[in-house]
Design a protein around this motif. Structure first.
Motif, PDB file in Angstrom:
ATOM      1  N   GLU A 190     -59.198  28.755 -23.148  1.00  0.00           N
ATOM      2  CA  GLU A 190     -58.424  29.019 -24.444  1.00  0.00           C
ATOM      3  C   GLU A 190     -58.624  28.183 -25.651  1.00  0.00           C
ATOM      4  OE1 GLU A 190     -55.446  31.625 -25.867  1.00  0.00           O
ATOM      5  OE2 GLU A 190     -56.484  31.621 -23.881  1.00  0.00           O
ATOM      6  N   VAL A 237     -53.022  23.681 -26.145  1.00  0.00           N
ATOM      7  CA  VAL A 237     -52.676  24.732 -24.962  1.00  0.00           C
ATOM      8  C   VAL A 237     -51.794  23.952 -23.816  1.00  0.00           C
ATOM      9  CG1 VAL A 237     -54.444  26.340 -25.271  1.00  0.00           C
ATOM     10  CG2 VAL A 237     -54.674  24.679 -23.390  1.00  0.00           C
ATOM     11  N   VAL A 297     -50.986  29.156 -21.351  1.00  0.00           N
ATOM     12  CA  VAL A 297     -51.742  29.883 -20.451  1.00  0.00           C
ATOM     13  C   VAL A 297     -50.953  30.117 -19.359  1.00  0.00           C
ATOM     14  CG1 VAL A 297     -53.726  29.237 -18.821  1.00  0.00           C
ATOM     15  CG2 VAL A 297     -53.876  28.511 -21.165  1.00  0.00           C
ATOM     16  N   ARG A 330     -50.540  27.368 -27.589  1.00  0.00           N
ATOM     17  CA  ARG A 330     -50.867  28.588 -26.864  1.00  0.00           C
ATOM     18  C   ARG A 330     -50.185  28.339 -25.715  1.00  0.00           C
ATOM     19  NH1 ARG A 330     -56.285  31.577 -28.561  1.00  0.00           N
ATOM     20  NH2 ARG A 330     -55.960  31.857 -30.830  1.00  0.00           N
ATOM     21  N   CYS A 367     -57.413  26.855 -19.012  1.00  0.00           N
ATOM     22  CA  CYS A 367     -57.229  25.958 -20.190  1.00  0.00           C
ATOM     23  C   CYS A 367     -58.323  25.724 -21.007  1.00  0.00           C
ATOM     24  CB  CYS A 367     -56.680  24.813 -19.756  1.00  0.00           C
ATOM     25  SG  CYS A 367     -54.984  24.895 -19.060  1.00  0.00           S
TER      26      CYS A 367
END
Length: 249
Positions: free
Chosen positions: A134, A141, A221, A219, A131
C-alpha cells in the motif's frame, strides 16, 4: 551489524518493533514483551515475524532501557540477522516512536518505516506485505479491523454516573492494530510538528499524521482478528490458542 541493501529502484524498508513499555496492566514484575508465549518471548515472536518477511530489509528494536541487554541476548541467540540495532525506548509510545526515527535518521525520505507494537506477536506475513504494498502509493497506512461490538459514546450526568450519550454507526468504525506504515518523510514531518506543539498529547502514529499533516490521507489496510495485543494476563492464553490453531492449519 551489516544489513544488505535493498534491490536498487525500490525503497529500503525498516520495521521498528516498539517494546519500550513496561505493561503495567499485566500485573507482573517483568515487561510483558519478555513473557513467554509457547516457548519464546513475546518480543522474539514479533521480531521473528518481521525478519521472516521478504519485504523487510532491516529491523530496529526499541526496548525498555533497563532490559536492552536482555533484548540483545534474545536477538543473538535467535539468529535474527535483520536486526541492525537495539535502542532504549522513551517514557511514552510517542517517545519510543521518536527513538525509532532517530535510529533511521540516515535513511531517505522515500524509504519506508513500519512501526509495530511488540505486544502483537502474531502479526502475519500477509499483513506486513499488505502494508508495504500500500505504501507504493500512499504516504501513511494503518492496519484495522471492523468493530464487531456496538461502541457507545458516554457522558457524565448530574449525579456523576456514566450514561450513554450517543451510539455511532458501527459500519464506519474500525479497531486499529499495528504495524502502521509510513514514508519516512511523512512521519518525520508529522513528529517534528507534534513535538514543537506544547499542547501535543501522545497518541498512535497514524493519529500524529492525521492531526499534524491533515492533507496526508491515512489509508486502511485490512487487519486480522488473530493479530491480538497482549495486554492482560488472559491474553497470553488466547494467543497460545491462536498460535496452535495456525500451526495446525
Amino acid at each position: 551489524m551489516s544489513i544488505d541493501q535493498p534491490v536498487r529502484g525500490r525503497p529500503h524498508v525498516t520495521a521498528a518493533v516498539l517494546a519500550g513499555g513496561v505493561g503495567s496492566r499485566m500485573g507482573g514484575p517483568r515487561p510483558k514483551q519478555l513473557l513467554r508465549l509457547a516457548g519464546r518471548t513475546v518480543l522474539e515472536r514479533s521480531i521473528a515475524a518481521f525478519c521472516a518477511a521478504p519485504e523487510v530489509d532491516e529491523v530496529v528494536v526499541v526496548m525498555v532501557a533497563d532490559h536492552v541487554a536482555e533484548a540483545e541476548k534474545i536477538v543473538a541467540e535467535g539468529g535474527h540477522g535483520k536486526v541492525s540495532r537495539i535502542v532504549p525506548g522513551g517514557a511514552s509510545r510517542s517517545e519510543s516512536s521518536r527513538a525509532a526515527l532517530r535510529a533511521v535518521r540516515d535513511r531517505a525520505d522515500d524509504d519506508l518505516l513500519l512501526l509495530h507494537d511488540a505486544a502483537r506477536p502474531l502479526v502475519s506475513g500477509r499483513t506486513i506485505a499488505a502494508c508495504v504494498a500500500e505504501l507504493a502509493e500512499a504516504g501513511a497506512v494503518g492496519v484495522a479491523v471492523p468493530s464487531s461490538d456496538t461502541v457507545v459514546r458516554v457522558a457524565t450526568d448530574a449525579h456523576g454516573h456514566e450514561v450513554i450519550d450517543s451510539v455511532p454507526d458501527r459500519s464506519g468504525l474500525r479497531r486499529m492494530q499495528t504495524p502502521q506504515g509510513f514514508r519516512l518523510g511523512v512521519v518525520r514531518r508529522a513528529y517534528e510538528r507534534a513535538f514543537a506543539d506544547p499542547a501535543f498529547v501522545a497518541t498512535d502514529d497514524c493519529g500524529v499524521v492525521l492531526r499534524y499533516l491533515p492533507e496526508e490521507p491515512v489509508r486502511i489496510v485490512p487487519g486480522e482478528e488473530s493479530n491480538i495485543k497482549v495486554t492482560h494476563p488472559g491474553d497470553l492464553a488466547v494467543a497460545e490458542t491462536l498460535l496452535r490453531a495456525a500451526e495446525e492449519r
